[in-house]
Design an enzyme around this catalytic site. Sequence first.
Site, PDB file in Angstrom:
ATOM      1  CG  ASP A   8      -2.081  -1.190   1.189  1.00 30.54           C
ATOM      2  OD1 ASP A   8      -1.960  -1.854   0.163  1.00 30.54           O
ATOM      3  OD2 ASP A   8      -2.902  -1.282   2.111  1.00 30.54           O
ATOM      4  CG  ASP A  46      -6.708  -0.092   1.023  1.00 36.19           C
ATOM      5  OD1 ASP A  46      -6.846  -1.207   1.191  1.00 36.19           O
ATOM      6  OD2 ASP A  46      -6.822   0.843   1.813  1.00 36.19           O
ATOM      7  CG  HIS A  48     -11.025   0.765   0.007  1.00 28.07           C
ATOM      8  ND1 HIS A  48     -11.010  -0.421   0.336  1.00 28.07           N
ATOM      9  CD2 HIS A  48     -10.356   1.446   0.853  1.00 28.07           C
ATOM     10  CE1 HIS A  48     -10.305  -0.677   1.289  1.00 28.07           C
ATOM     11  NE2 HIS A  48      -9.726   0.504   1.559  1.00 28.07           N
ATOM     12  CG  HIS A  81      -8.579   5.109   2.838  1.00 24.62           C
ATOM     13  ND1 HIS A  81      -9.487   4.719   3.649  1.00 24.62           N
ATOM     14  CD2 HIS A  81      -7.985   3.873   2.365  1.00 24.62           C
ATOM     15  CE1 HIS A  81      -9.440   3.609   3.861  1.00 24.62           C
ATOM     16  NE2 HIS A  81      -8.505   2.847   3.150  1.00 24.62           N
ATOM     17  CE  LYS A 106      -4.022  -4.349   1.079  1.00 21.96           C
ATOM     18  NZ  LYS A 106      -4.709  -3.186   1.867  1.00 21.96           N
ATOM     19  CB  CYS A 151      -2.288  -3.029   5.209  1.00 24.37           C
ATOM     20  SG  CYS A 151      -3.964  -2.529   5.116  1.00 24.37           S
TER      21      CYS A 151
HETATM   22  C1  VGL Z   1      -4.709   0.392   5.721  1.00 27.84           C
HETATM   23  C2  VGL Z   1      -6.353   1.236   7.097  1.00 27.84           C
HETATM   24  C3  VGL Z   1      -7.353   1.215   5.951  1.00 27.84           C
HETATM   25  C4  VGL Z   1      -3.468   0.089   5.536  1.00 27.84           C
HETATM   26  C5  VGL Z   1      -5.826   0.393   4.635  1.00 27.84           C
HETATM   27  O1  VGL Z   1      -2.674  -0.016   4.344  1.00 27.84           O
HETATM   28  O2  VGL Z   1      -2.339   0.013   6.478  1.00 27.84           O
HETATM   29  N1  VGL Z   1      -5.193   0.855   6.771  1.00 27.84           N
HETATM   30  N2  VGL Z   1      -6.819   0.851   4.798  1.00 27.84           N
HETATM   31 ZN    ZN Z   2      -8.317   0.850   3.086  1.00 25.18          ZN
END
Ligand code: VGL
Ligand code: ZN
Length: 203
Positions: A8, A46, A48, A81, A106, A151
Amino acid sequence: MKALIVIDVQNDFCPGGALAVPNGDEVVMIINSMMNKFDRIIATQDWHPQNQISFASNHPGKNPFDEIEVNGYRQTLWPDHCVQGTKGADFHPHLNVTRMDLIVRKGTSPHVDSYSAFLENDRKTKTGLDGYLASIAADEVYLCGLATDFCVFYSAMDAREFGFQTAVIIDACRGIDIPTGNVERALNDMRARGIRIVRSAML
Ligand code: VGL
Ligand code: ZN
């Protein structure tokens, strides 16, 4: 067969992003400079939909960092995000993506979030990464990226659970640390599970 999993490293997790990890951008050059030590490199993203269950904005009256119960498990709520197709979801512009062999997205379902690169937060649905690593005969898995206590943590714990020798490259990670002490807790839990905490200079 040594695989690096870059978790990420996206604009929204870097300073100025929607869910900025303090000093998150500092990992970029460290990660780029160690890529030549690995046989395969995987990056996660990430990714979404706007109606993701983990967004506080989808739960009237709730605020970011509140927790809710979803089908019997706890889910932390986040600011919006890494929305699919937005600039915030792009990799950091200096991350060397040309070396990536595989990109795993993901958290793509509206109904379940995914911290881990292997299993979604229902702890059942697979991303398929375990199968990929098995099929290339990866035995050692190294993790780095954002965020140490979310993550990276969940991905490392699952890597170990799927039977890989697992190490976290700690200077190539940055954490959210909410609540305070969460990074330290994550490191202790990982060590207790047999995950090595290493530094990039040791590779
Ligand atoms: C993450 C919170 C929400 C991360 C991703 O990459 O650690 N944390 N989505
Ligand atoms: Zn996330």
